[in-house]
Design an enzyme around this catalytic site. Structure first.
Site, mmCIF file in Angstrom:
data_model
loop_
_atom_site.group_PDB
_atom_site.id
_atom_site.type_symbol
_atom_site.label_atom_id
_atom_site.label_comp_id
_atom_site.label_asym_id
_atom_site.label_seq_id
_atom_site.Cartn_x
_atom_site.Cartn_y
_atom_site.Cartn_z
ATOM 1 N N VAL A 77 -0.971 0.051 1.423
ATOM 2 C CA VAL A 77 -0.394 0.080 0.082
ATOM 3 C C VAL A 77 0.982 -0.572 0.148
ATOM 4 O O VAL A 77 1.796 -0.212 0.999
ATOM 5 C CB VAL A 77 -0.268 1.536 -0.413
ATOM 6 C CG1 VAL A 77 0.334 1.581 -1.808
ATOM 7 C CG2 VAL A 77 -1.622 2.225 -0.385
ATOM 8 N N CYS A 78 1.242 -1.509 -0.740
ATOM 9 C CA CYS A 78 2.531 -2.215 -0.729
ATOM 10 C C CYS A 78 3.665 -1.244 -1.056
ATOM 11 O O CYS A 78 3.631 -0.545 -2.071
ATOM 12 C CB CYS A 78 2.522 -3.343 -1.749
ATOM 13 S SG CYS A 78 4.158 -4.083 -1.953
#
Lengths: 130, 119
Positions: A77-78
């Site tokens: 997940v960024c």
């Protein structure tokens, strides 16, 4: 073939998360490699542990967790997309006094460098969600 | 030398955070020494207009970052000539953009790419 996948849209509201999951499952069952799925933009909503869809609906978050458990696919997940939308890594939450258990099992929060690595190392990089 | 990556801007930059997150990806690609090109097509040409004040929307002015792409080694920023004329825009209305090129140049750039991204 080595695939990297990127999911840009939130689950349930758009089909992108479903399509990405079906694509990953098909690729794996056909003998291809899916080494990473990167959740960017509103795609980070796929990683909220507390999503509770009605019992007769598919559980998109749980499906991702199972994909990680069964096939060891790296779910990233960024970090900047996530923090902007209130999804914090436990260690960051600890530091800033946020909610520590937001991230579902099997996901990790990391930087765009891992996205780039996926692009560079894959034969195909497929984006779901505009 | 890395892969050839083409980033398509086909909508205005402000009003959504997506463009900002797209620009982050462009800068990350440049930081990884990939061969990066940015093509500005369709309504994306509005994003290059001078005198935008996104500060009034409390948005960051990411056009400034666009202007600094050459500092990150991204020199191939192409604006589609046809998209400008279809919208009644001229080159002198644009902000810090060097290369206004015909559509076929943009098509060639995309054909030569290993990966194409849009937002």
């Amino acid at each position: 073939m080595k695939f990297a996948i990127q999911v840009n849209a939130s689950p349930y509201q758009y089909q992108a998360s479903d399509s990405a999951w079906h694509f990953a499952m098909s690729a794996l069952s056909s003998g291809h490699e899916v080494h990473r799925i990167f959740f960017y933009n509103d795609g980070i909503y796929n990683a909220y542990r507390d999503a509770r869809p009605p019992g007769d609906e598919r559980n998109i978050v749980e499906r991702w967790t199972q994909l990680n458990t069964a096939h060891n696919v790296d779910l990233v997940v960024c970090v900047s997309s996530a923090q902007r939308r209130g999804l914090l890594d436990a260690s960051v939450a600890e530091k800033v006094g946020g909610y520590k258990h937001a991230l579902a099992d099997g996901f990790r929060i990391a930087g765009l460098g891992l996205w780039m690595e996926g692009v560079i190392e894959s034969d195909r990089h497929i984006i779901f969600g505009a | 030398m890395g892969k050839r990556l083409v980033f398509i801007v086909d909508k205005p930059l402000h009003g959504s955070v997506k463009a900002q997150e797209f620009l982050d990806a462009i800068l990350m690609s440049a930081a990884f020494d990939q061969q990066v090109a940015v093509v500005i097509v369709d309504d994306g040409v509005f994003s290059m207009l001078k005198n935008q004040n996104p500060e009034e929307l409390q948005m960051k002015n990411i056009l400034l970052v666009f202007g600094s792409l050459p500092l990150y080694g991204v020199n191939d920023v192409y604006v589609e000539e046809e998209a400008l004329s279809e919208r009644g825009l001229s080159t002198d209305q644009l902000h810090a953009v060097s290369n206004v090129v015909p559509k076929n140049k943009i098509n060639q750039t995309m054909l030569a790419a290993h990966h194409i991204f849009s937002f």
